[in-house]
Design an enzyme around this catalytic site. Structure first.
Site, PDB file in Angstrom:
ATOM      1  N   TYR A 135      -2.420  -1.719  10.323  1.00 21.62           N
ATOM      2  CA  TYR A 135      -2.393  -1.825   8.854  1.00 21.62           C
ATOM      3  C   TYR A 135      -1.084  -1.241   8.299  1.00 21.62           C
ATOM      4  O   TYR A 135      -0.443  -1.850   7.428  1.00 21.62           O
ATOM      5  CB  TYR A 135      -3.604  -1.074   8.277  1.00 21.62           C
TER       6      TYR A 135
ATOM      7  N   SER B  86       0.870  -1.172   0.000  1.00 17.31           N
ATOM      8  CA  SER B  86       0.000   0.000   0.000  1.00 17.31           C
ATOM      9  C   SER B  86       0.906   1.220   0.000  1.00 17.31           C
ATOM     10  O   SER B  86       2.101   1.113   0.327  1.00 17.31           O
ATOM     11  CB  SER B  86      -0.845  -0.008   1.289  1.00 17.31           C
TER      12      SER B  86
HETATM   13  P1  NAD Z   1     -11.492  -5.999  -0.681  1.00 19.05           P
HETATM   14  O1  NAD Z   1     -11.906  -6.052   0.739  1.00 19.05           O
HETATM   15  O2  NAD Z   1     -12.462  -5.645  -1.732  1.00 19.05           O
HETATM   16  O3  NAD Z   1     -10.831  -7.395  -1.105  1.00 19.05           O
HETATM   17  C1  NAD Z   1     -10.041  -8.152  -0.234  1.00 19.05           C
HETATM   18  C2  NAD Z   1     -10.351  -9.613  -0.443  1.00 19.05           C
HETATM   19  O4  NAD Z   1      -9.480 -10.360   0.430  1.00 19.05           O
HETATM   20  C3  NAD Z   1     -11.784  -9.969  -0.053  1.00 19.05           C
HETATM   21  O5  NAD Z   1     -12.403 -10.733  -1.073  1.00 19.05           O
HETATM   22  C4  NAD Z   1     -11.622 -10.754   1.227  1.00 19.05           C
HETATM   23  O6  NAD Z   1     -12.621 -11.737   1.454  1.00 19.05           O
HETATM   24  C5  NAD Z   1     -10.248 -11.386   1.048  1.00 19.05           C
HETATM   25  N1  NAD Z   1      -9.662 -11.783   2.316  1.00 19.05           N
HETATM   26  C6  NAD Z   1      -9.646 -11.093   3.475  1.00 19.05           C
HETATM   27  N2  NAD Z   1      -9.071 -11.812   4.436  1.00 19.05           N
HETATM   28  C7  NAD Z   1      -8.713 -13.005   3.892  1.00 19.05           C
HETATM   29  C8  NAD Z   1      -8.078 -14.162   4.386  1.00 19.05           C
HETATM   30  N3  NAD Z   1      -7.714 -14.273   5.669  1.00 19.05           N
HETATM   31  N4  NAD Z   1      -7.845 -15.186   3.531  1.00 19.05           N
HETATM   32  C9  NAD Z   1      -8.235 -15.112   2.232  1.00 19.05           C
HETATM   33  N5  NAD Z   1      -8.845 -14.030   1.711  1.00 19.05           N
HETATM   34  C10 NAD Z   1      -9.075 -12.993   2.524  1.00 19.05           C
HETATM   35  O7  NAD Z   1     -10.280  -4.973  -0.709  1.00 19.05           O
HETATM   36  P2  NAD Z   1      -9.226  -4.545  -1.839  1.00 19.05           P
HETATM   37  O8  NAD Z   1      -9.134  -3.082  -1.797  1.00 19.05           O
HETATM   38  O9  NAD Z   1      -9.466  -5.251  -3.118  1.00 19.05           O
HETATM   39  O10 NAD Z   1      -7.893  -5.112  -1.146  1.00 19.05           O
HETATM   40  C11 NAD Z   1      -6.963  -5.952  -1.821  1.00 19.05           C
HETATM   41  C12 NAD Z   1      -5.581  -5.613  -1.301  1.00 19.05           C
HETATM   42  O11 NAD Z   1      -5.272  -4.255  -1.668  1.00 19.05           O
HETATM   43  C13 NAD Z   1      -5.444  -5.678   0.217  1.00 19.05           C
HETATM   44  O12 NAD Z   1      -4.200  -6.263   0.558  1.00 19.05           O
HETATM   45  C14 NAD Z   1      -5.457  -4.210   0.614  1.00 19.05           C
HETATM   46  O13 NAD Z   1      -4.798  -3.991   1.842  1.00 19.05           O
HETATM   47  C15 NAD Z   1      -4.743  -3.590  -0.555  1.00 19.05           C
HETATM   48  N6  NAD Z   1      -4.913  -2.157  -0.728  1.00 19.05           N
HETATM   49  C16 NAD Z   1      -6.138  -1.618  -0.961  1.00 19.05           C
HETATM   50  C17 NAD Z   1      -6.242  -0.243  -1.112  1.00 19.05           C
HETATM   51  C18 NAD Z   1      -7.557   0.438  -1.358  1.00 19.05           C
HETATM   52  O14 NAD Z   1      -7.606   1.670  -1.282  1.00 19.05           O
HETATM   53  N7  NAD Z   1      -8.631  -0.286  -1.661  1.00 19.05           N
HETATM   54  C19 NAD Z   1      -5.112   0.567  -1.042  1.00 19.05           C
HETATM   55  C20 NAD Z   1      -3.883  -0.031  -0.811  1.00 19.05           C
HETATM   56  C21 NAD Z   1      -3.787  -1.388  -0.666  1.00 19.05           C
END
Ligand code: NAD
Length: 255
Positions: free
Chosen positions: A154, A141
């Site tokens: 986080y 991130s």
């Molecule tokens: P999201 O919540 O839409 O998707 C995350 C997915 O991970 C979900 O389908 C969830 O069920 C799954 N998940 C959670 N815990 C789990 C576990 N223990 N085992 C298996 N699957 C699991 O969110 P997103 O934004 O698509 O996040 C994806 C990645 O991107 C994450 O690592 C998040 O930290 C990172 N991220 C997101 C953002 C943002 O602004 N959305 C920014 C920086 C980083």
């Protein structure tokens, strides 16, 4: 010929958000994918959408070592090899001052976002090495490169996976496995909506407007925009890139 023709990819957190958008992009470039997620129903819906000629599902919690072995075994059983590992599953935890942050939530964020990423590396690297190498992309991130108040678990976790990536990139270079992080922020998924709610309960529109105003491009990114970066890092187009942090943040890291 797609840029990922005949490649086999594992995507954790593949049922939603950035993971699902990347699955669509990988398949469009000719890859076949194993989607891993802890949520069974959205995972089944994702595979139904993508079609089982291109996608398979494995319900697993990435923080559990036995379940990690299970998803790696499932990929090898269905496809016989692993070329790309998008090590992406993560949770946001809660929004709270560090001094009040619940210990159990700190442990859970670390378990999913750090141990889950590390366990995935531990199981995938030997399988990938056996078939000549590949590309691993870890979702960190912008919060893995700089601080954000009231999200200490986080932020700690996303810094930690940059460390895992750097160590693994050095260890894996002789195996022809490249390892990089993507460092996005903010991207329009469920996660950012939950973070908005944490900062401004009941008035998320205000939080969203404030977050977007802090982005030089003045908007959230879309998961499809992140997917394009992941395709690049997964493909041979990025053949000289390993050990890198790839920001995709509308310019935020320039400030
Ligand atoms: P999201 O919540 O839409 O998707 C995350 C997915 O991970 C979900 O389908 C969830 O069920 C799954 N998940 C959670 N815990 C789990 C576990 N223990 N085992 C298996 N699957 C699991 O969110 P997103 O934004 O698509 O996040 C994806 C990645 O991107 C994450 O690592 C998040 O930290 C990172 N991220 C997101 C953002 C943002 O602004 N959305 C920014 C920086 C980083």
């Amino acid at each position: 010929m797609g840029r990922l023709a005949d490649k086999i990819a594992i995507i954790t957190g593949g049922a939603a958000g950035i993971g699902l958008a990347t699955a669509r992009a990988f398949i469009a470039e000719g890859a076949r994918v194993l989607l891993v997620d802890v949520q069974a129903a959205p995972l089944a819906a994702a595979v139904a959408e993508l079609g089982d000629a291109h996608a398979r599902a494995c319900v697993a919690d990435v923080s559990d070592p036995v379940q990690v072995e299970t998803y790696v075994a499932a990929a090898l059983e269905h496809y016989g090899r692993i070329d790309i590992f998008f090590n992406n599953a993560g949770i946001e935890g809660v929004v709270s001052p560090l001094v009040d942050y619940p210990l159990e939530m700190f442990d859970r964020v670390m378990a999913v976002n750090v141990r889950g990423v590390w366990l995935g590396m531990k199981s995938v690297i030997p399988a990938m090495a056996k078939t000549g190498g590949g590309s691993i992309i870890i979702t960190s991130s912008l919060g893995g490169l700089r601080g954000v108040p009231r999200m200490s678990a986080y932020i700690a976790a996303k810094h930690a996976v940059v460390g895992i990536m750097r160590a693994a990139a050095l260890e894996c270079a002789p195996l022809n496995i490249r390892v990089n992080t993507i460092n996005p922020s903010p991207i329009a998924t469920r996660m950012i909506a939950a973070i908005e709610e944490g900062y401004a309960p009941g008035v998320t529109a205000r939080a969203k407007a404030r977050f977007a105003a802090g982005v030089p491009l003045r908007r959230y990114g879309e998961p499809e925009e992140v997917a394009k970066l992941v395709v690049y890092l997964a493909s041979d187009e990025s053949s000289y890139s390993t050990g890198g942090t790839f920001t995709i943040d509308g310019g935020m890291s320039a400030a």
